[in-house]
Scaffold this motif. Structure first.
Motif, short mmCIF file in Angstrom:
data_model
loop_
_atom_site.label_atom_id
_atom_site.label_comp_id
_atom_site.label_asym_id
_atom_site.label_seq_id
_atom_site.Cartn_x
_atom_site.Cartn_y
_atom_site.Cartn_z
N SER A 38 36.35 40.40 30.30
CA SER A 38 35.97 39.09 30.83
C SER A 38 36.01 38.03 29.74
O SER A 38 35.50 38.24 28.65
CB SER A 38 34.54 39.13 31.38
N LYS A 40 34.65 34.52 28.22
CA LYS A 40 33.42 33.72 28.23
C LYS A 40 33.67 32.49 27.39
O LYS A 40 34.38 32.55 26.40
CB LYS A 40 32.23 34.51 27.64
N TYR A 56 24.43 36.38 24.63
CA TYR A 56 25.08 35.34 25.40
C TYR A 56 24.47 35.26 26.79
O TYR A 56 23.89 36.22 27.30
CB TYR A 56 26.61 35.52 25.46
N ASP A 58 24.49 35.14 30.70
CA ASP A 58 25.29 35.73 31.77
C ASP A 58 25.03 34.97 33.06
O ASP A 58 23.94 35.05 33.62
CB ASP A 58 24.95 37.21 31.95
N ALA A 64 29.76 41.67 38.62
CA ALA A 64 28.77 41.97 37.57
C ALA A 64 29.14 43.28 36.89
O ALA A 64 28.31 44.15 36.66
CB ALA A 64 27.37 42.04 38.17
N THR A 66 30.14 43.96 33.74
CA THR A 66 29.54 44.19 32.42
C THR A 66 28.10 44.67 32.57
O THR A 66 27.70 45.63 31.91
CB THR A 66 29.59 42.90 31.57
N ILE A 67 27.34 44.04 33.44
CA ILE A 67 25.95 44.46 33.65
C ILE A 67 25.90 45.90 34.13
O ILE A 67 25.10 46.70 33.63
CB ILE A 67 25.24 43.52 34.65
N ALA A 98 21.27 44.12 29.23
CA ALA A 98 21.07 42.93 30.05
C ALA A 98 19.57 42.68 30.16
O ALA A 98 18.82 43.54 30.62
CB ALA A 98 21.67 43.13 31.44
N ILE A 125 22.64 38.71 27.84
CA ILE A 125 23.20 39.95 27.31
C ILE A 125 22.96 39.96 25.81
O ILE A 125 23.39 39.04 25.10
CB ILE A 125 24.70 40.08 27.61
#
Length: 192
Positions: A38, A40, A56, A58, A64, A66-67, A98, A125
């Motif tokens: 992803s 950012k 960072y 979120d 979602a 990454t979470i 997270a 995160i």
């Protein structure tokens, strides 16, 4: 060419903070699972907390991944590329977590981002580095930065927090990842 570091040294710190975009990679444990990558880049949404920790903001959207991956296994890589100036690529391989709205650490973490906080924030995160490296970046093209995209903030600025929470609950890839891993814990708590 490439070099490994035990901490985010001042030169790397300065490089990371000057980049307009960074990339986040994560993956499930399953060998046939989907690797996620992803971009950012909202200005001010990344902070270096100390010489081994970055965080960072979120913001919510339609996925979602990454979470979900962090909840399953914690593995994460962040990468920055020099699109102007001397060529360079910096990576932080580490463990991520997270920090959700109902976590006691959330308010203090978000406060450190100042004006970068915005609508549709669902987590912070936090990444603890296990390996920091840089490489040449000789093949990365030059690219010119024009401006921030305001579309995400504009769209979610038109929604109340309650409407954002409803939106999050209706998007299937906020509830679970592409591979069916639990993602954002629902119902999403209101902002305090």
């Amino acid at each position: 060419m490439g070099k490994e570091y035990e901490r985010i040294e001042p030169r790397l710190w300065e490089f990371i903070e000057s980049q307009k975009v960074f990339f986040v990679a994560s993956a499930p444990l399953a060998g046939d699972g989907h690797v996620n990558l992803s971009p950012k880049g909202r200005q001010g949404t990344l902070r270096i907390l100390d010489d081994r920790t970055v965080a960072y903001l979120d913001f919510g959207g339609s996925h979602a991944e990454t979470i979900a991956h962090l909840r399953e296994n914690g593995r994460i890589t962040l990468m920055w590329c020099a699109f102007e100036g001397p060529p360079n690529i910096v990576r932080i391989h580490g463990r991520g977590e997270a920090v959700f709205r109902d976590d006691p650490r959330f308010v203090e973490l978000v406060a450190g981002f100042g004006e970068a906080d915005g609508p549709a924030l669902r987590a912070v995160i936090v990444v603890t580095a296990e390996l920091i490296s840089d490489t040449c970046g000789f093949a990365v093209p030059f690219m010119d930065y024009r401006s921030e995209r305001e579309l995400h903030a504009d769209y979610f600025n038109r929604k109340s927090d309650e409407e954002f929470r409803e939106y999050t609950g209706k998007k299937p890839y906020n509830i679970a990842s592409l591979d069916g891993l639990p993602a954002v814990p629902l119902p999403l708590p209101p902002r305090v």
